[in-house]
Design a protein around this motif. Sequence first.
Motif, PDB file in Angstrom:
ATOM      1  N   HIS A 219       0.789  -1.241   0.000  1.00  0.00           N
ATOM      2  CA  HIS A 219       0.000   0.000   0.000  1.00  0.00           C
ATOM      3  C   HIS A 219       0.821   1.291   0.000  1.00  0.00           C
ATOM      4  CE1 HIS A 219      -3.280  -2.747   1.935  1.00  0.00           C
ATOM      5  NE2 HIS A 219      -3.004  -3.050   0.686  1.00  0.00           N
ATOM      6  N   ARG A 341      -8.873  -1.113  -3.370  1.00  0.00           N
ATOM      7  CA  ARG A 341     -10.185  -1.374  -2.783  1.00  0.00           C
ATOM      8  C   ARG A 341     -11.272  -0.986  -3.787  1.00  0.00           C
ATOM      9  NH1 ARG A 341      -9.256   2.771   2.354  1.00  0.00           N
ATOM     10  NH2 ARG A 341      -7.391   1.528   2.574  1.00  0.00           N
ATOM     11  N   LEU A 410     -11.472 -10.534   4.281  1.00  0.00           N
ATOM     12  CA  LEU A 410     -12.608  -9.601   4.265  1.00  0.00           C
ATOM     13  C   LEU A 410     -12.187  -8.275   4.878  1.00  0.00           C
ATOM     14  CD1 LEU A 410     -15.442 -12.009   5.488  1.00  0.00           C
ATOM     15  CD2 LEU A 410     -14.853 -11.400   3.127  1.00  0.00           C
ATOM     16  N   GLY A 411     -12.408  -7.204   4.137  1.00  0.00           N
ATOM     17  CA  GLY A 411     -12.100  -5.871   4.633  1.00  0.00           C
ATOM     18  C   GLY A 411     -13.380  -5.110   4.947  1.00  0.00           C
ATOM     19  N   SER A 452     -12.628   6.547  11.455  1.00  0.00           N
ATOM     20  CA  SER A 452     -13.199   5.732  10.383  1.00  0.00           C
ATOM     21  C   SER A 452     -14.264   4.797  10.940  1.00  0.00           C
ATOM     22  CB  SER A 452     -12.098   4.907   9.723  1.00  0.00           C
ATOM     23  OG  SER A 452     -12.647   4.051   8.761  1.00  0.00           O
TER      24      SER A 452
HETATM   25  C1  LIG Z   1     -10.951   1.925   6.712  1.00  0.00           C
HETATM   26  C2  LIG Z   1      -9.879   1.034   6.169  1.00  0.00           C
HETATM   27  C3  LIG Z   1      -8.703   0.855   6.890  1.00  0.00           C
HETATM   28  C4  LIG Z   1      -7.708   0.022   6.383  1.00  0.00           C
HETATM   29  N1  LIG Z   1      -6.572  -0.178   7.123  1.00  0.00           N
HETATM   30  C5  LIG Z   1      -5.633  -1.059   6.690  1.00  0.00           C
HETATM   31  C6  LIG Z   1      -4.515  -1.382   7.503  1.00  0.00           C
HETATM   32  O1  LIG Z   1      -4.378  -0.899   8.633  1.00  0.00           O
HETATM   33  N2  LIG Z   1      -3.610  -2.262   6.996  1.00  0.00           N
HETATM   34  C7  LIG Z   1      -3.747  -2.857   5.766  1.00  0.00           C
HETATM   35  O2  LIG Z   1      -2.893  -3.659   5.367  1.00  0.00           O
HETATM   36  N3  LIG Z   1      -4.823  -2.580   4.994  1.00  0.00           N
HETATM   37  C8  LIG Z   1      -5.767  -1.722   5.418  1.00  0.00           C
HETATM   38  N4  LIG Z   1      -6.886  -1.505   4.668  1.00  0.00           N
HETATM   39  C9  LIG Z   1      -7.083  -2.265   3.401  1.00  0.00           C
HETATM   40  C10 LIG Z   1      -7.933  -3.518   3.666  1.00  0.00           C
HETATM   41  O3  LIG Z   1      -7.246  -4.414   4.500  1.00  0.00           O
HETATM   42  C11 LIG Z   1      -8.309  -4.244   2.351  1.00  0.00           C
HETATM   43  O4  LIG Z   1      -7.136  -4.627   1.676  1.00  0.00           O
HETATM   44  C12 LIG Z   1      -9.140  -3.405   1.406  1.00  0.00           C
HETATM   45  O5  LIG Z   1     -10.182  -2.742   2.077  1.00  0.00           O
HETATM   46  C13 LIG Z   1      -9.716  -4.280   0.265  1.00  0.00           C
HETATM   47  O6  LIG Z   1     -10.512  -5.332   0.784  1.00  0.00           O
HETATM   48  P1  LIG Z   1     -12.131  -5.234   0.773  1.00  0.00           P
HETATM   49  O7  LIG Z   1     -12.518  -5.168  -0.676  1.00  0.00           O
HETATM   50  O8  LIG Z   1     -12.630  -6.469   1.449  1.00  0.00           O
HETATM   51  O9  LIG Z   1     -12.471  -3.997   1.501  1.00  0.00           O
HETATM   52  C14 LIG Z   1      -7.888  -0.651   5.137  1.00  0.00           C
HETATM   53  C15 LIG Z   1      -9.075  -0.470   4.435  1.00  0.00           C
HETATM   54  C16 LIG Z   1     -10.062   0.355   4.929  1.00  0.00           C
HETATM   55  C17 LIG Z   1     -11.343   0.496   4.157  1.00  0.00           C
END
Ligand SMILES: Cc1cc2nc3c(=O)[nH]c(=O)nc-3n(C[C@H](O)[C@H](O)[C@H](O)COP(=O)(O)O)c2cc1C
Length: 482
Positions: A219, A341, A410-411, A452
Amino acid sequence: MTVYRRVAQLKTVEDFRAHLAALGIDIPIDEKLYHGPDAPLAQPYDVDGMRIGNRFAILPMEGWDGTRDGRPSDLTRRRWRHFGGSAAKLIWGGEAVAVRPDGRANPHQLLLNDDTLADLAELRESLIAEHRQRYGRSDDLLVGLQLTHSGRFARPNDKGRPEPIILYHHPLLDRKFGVPADLPVLSDNDVSQLVDDFVQAAKRSHKAGFAFVDIKHCHGYLGHEFLSAVDRPGRYGGSFDNRTRFLREIVAGIRAEAPRLRIAVRVSAADWLPFRAGTDGRGEPEVWSTARYPYAFGGDDTGLGIDLTEPRAFLDLLESLGIRLVCISAGSPYYNPHLQRPALFPPSDGYLPPEDPLAGVARQLALAADLKRHRPSLAIVGSGYSYLQEWLPHVAQAVVRSGGADFVGLGRLVLSYPEMPADLLAGRPLDRKRLCRTFSECTTAPRNGLVSGCYPLDPFYKELPESRMLTRIKNQTAPSDR
Ligand SMILES: Cc1cc2nc3c(=O)[nH]c(=O)nc-3n(C[C@H](O)[C@H](O)[C@H](O)COP(=O)(O)O)c2cc1C
Ligand code: SF4
């Protein structure tokens, strides 16, 4: 303006398949969902002498809601309890935790030092207690901690003031994020100190009871920046060997000082050029006039394609270091969020989707599947599933059944609907009103200095005063530049 068909409008698996075919997108999907002990997603997985009770992983997600000195707040504790209550048996890191103060992405990011160790231990225990209370056991639950330094995206003292720490001057990212041309890069000696900070944080994580640490390499944060430091001179830049030295030194340090602690890595296995909003608000790549774009780890020379030669070598390296747990992500939420995302609605500092977000999901699934095929002995966690919404369970089952990944990460979905894995595993119908619709408010809020959370769908956040502030912010931001 391109209007993408909403996933919620697709009523059957056949509709979904036909829609994908029309778009030319390949995503595996099962017609029939199974539940009960024999279901593919309910199967345990043995890794590193541990049994993980099912195939759901909760991805790390921070809430910008720790205390100023780096401890969890009630909001943090609530989120972690939700993670524990989800029924997922792999908690991938909880959220990004800084290994030292200048590595915090915001002044409310969690920090791991001797003063906060007991608070983080309690945070982990509360997650486990919630899980045990709901599901009767926790011996098959694996909880790790994600360790990070935010590097180029550090804002440790004031959420409005970037204090970047960089490994090299990146012509596009420096301009985009206002990095001064004369900012000194981290010296090789500074990197050695940072290696030690990671090792000390890993030791503390072990003391706090975490089963593994994730040495974050995704990231756009510092670990990820090492992988693209192709024109950095010295021990940590240039060759692949040099760009992975940081990781190898951390692993050696942890093996020496906390030999029983498991090590994991979350990596952005593909990256592209940074994107920006074009005149119509849609995302477009930043202009890069030189023939070859060299800064995308896992990207090809065009900056808009994928070349997995180095990510495959990276997985070979992880295996040779005895690392078995690997989480695959992509891109960066700061400069190409549609990769990282996939969402229909952009955050306030983002851009309208340059592609159907299903293409972003398919890209992440294909990445994880390719790397799983390359190193079948690694436990691979996939990311980027939330945009699938109603079809997430069907795709998740198909991916795990066909060996495209071992765990479904799952995010965002877990912010809006933490009990979704529990409902699915028990064969209960999904609560469609709580499915994440990728409104991106959990990203817009922190980008504007707020905590958040899922403001649109979680009644708790809807009631917070921050919810009204967020509405005002959104109203002030014209759709074309959101
Ligand atoms: C509010 C928020 C906070 C996040 N914080 C982190 C984090 O601390 N570390 C990380 O590796 N990814 C972080 N992510 C990315 C998620 O782990 C994930 O890769 C991303 O949301 C895509 O997955 P999803 O489609 O299930 O949301 C964050 C995403 C969101 C939306
Ligand atoms: S705010 Fe809620 S609905 Fe919107 S992307 Fe985040 S989790 Fe999903």
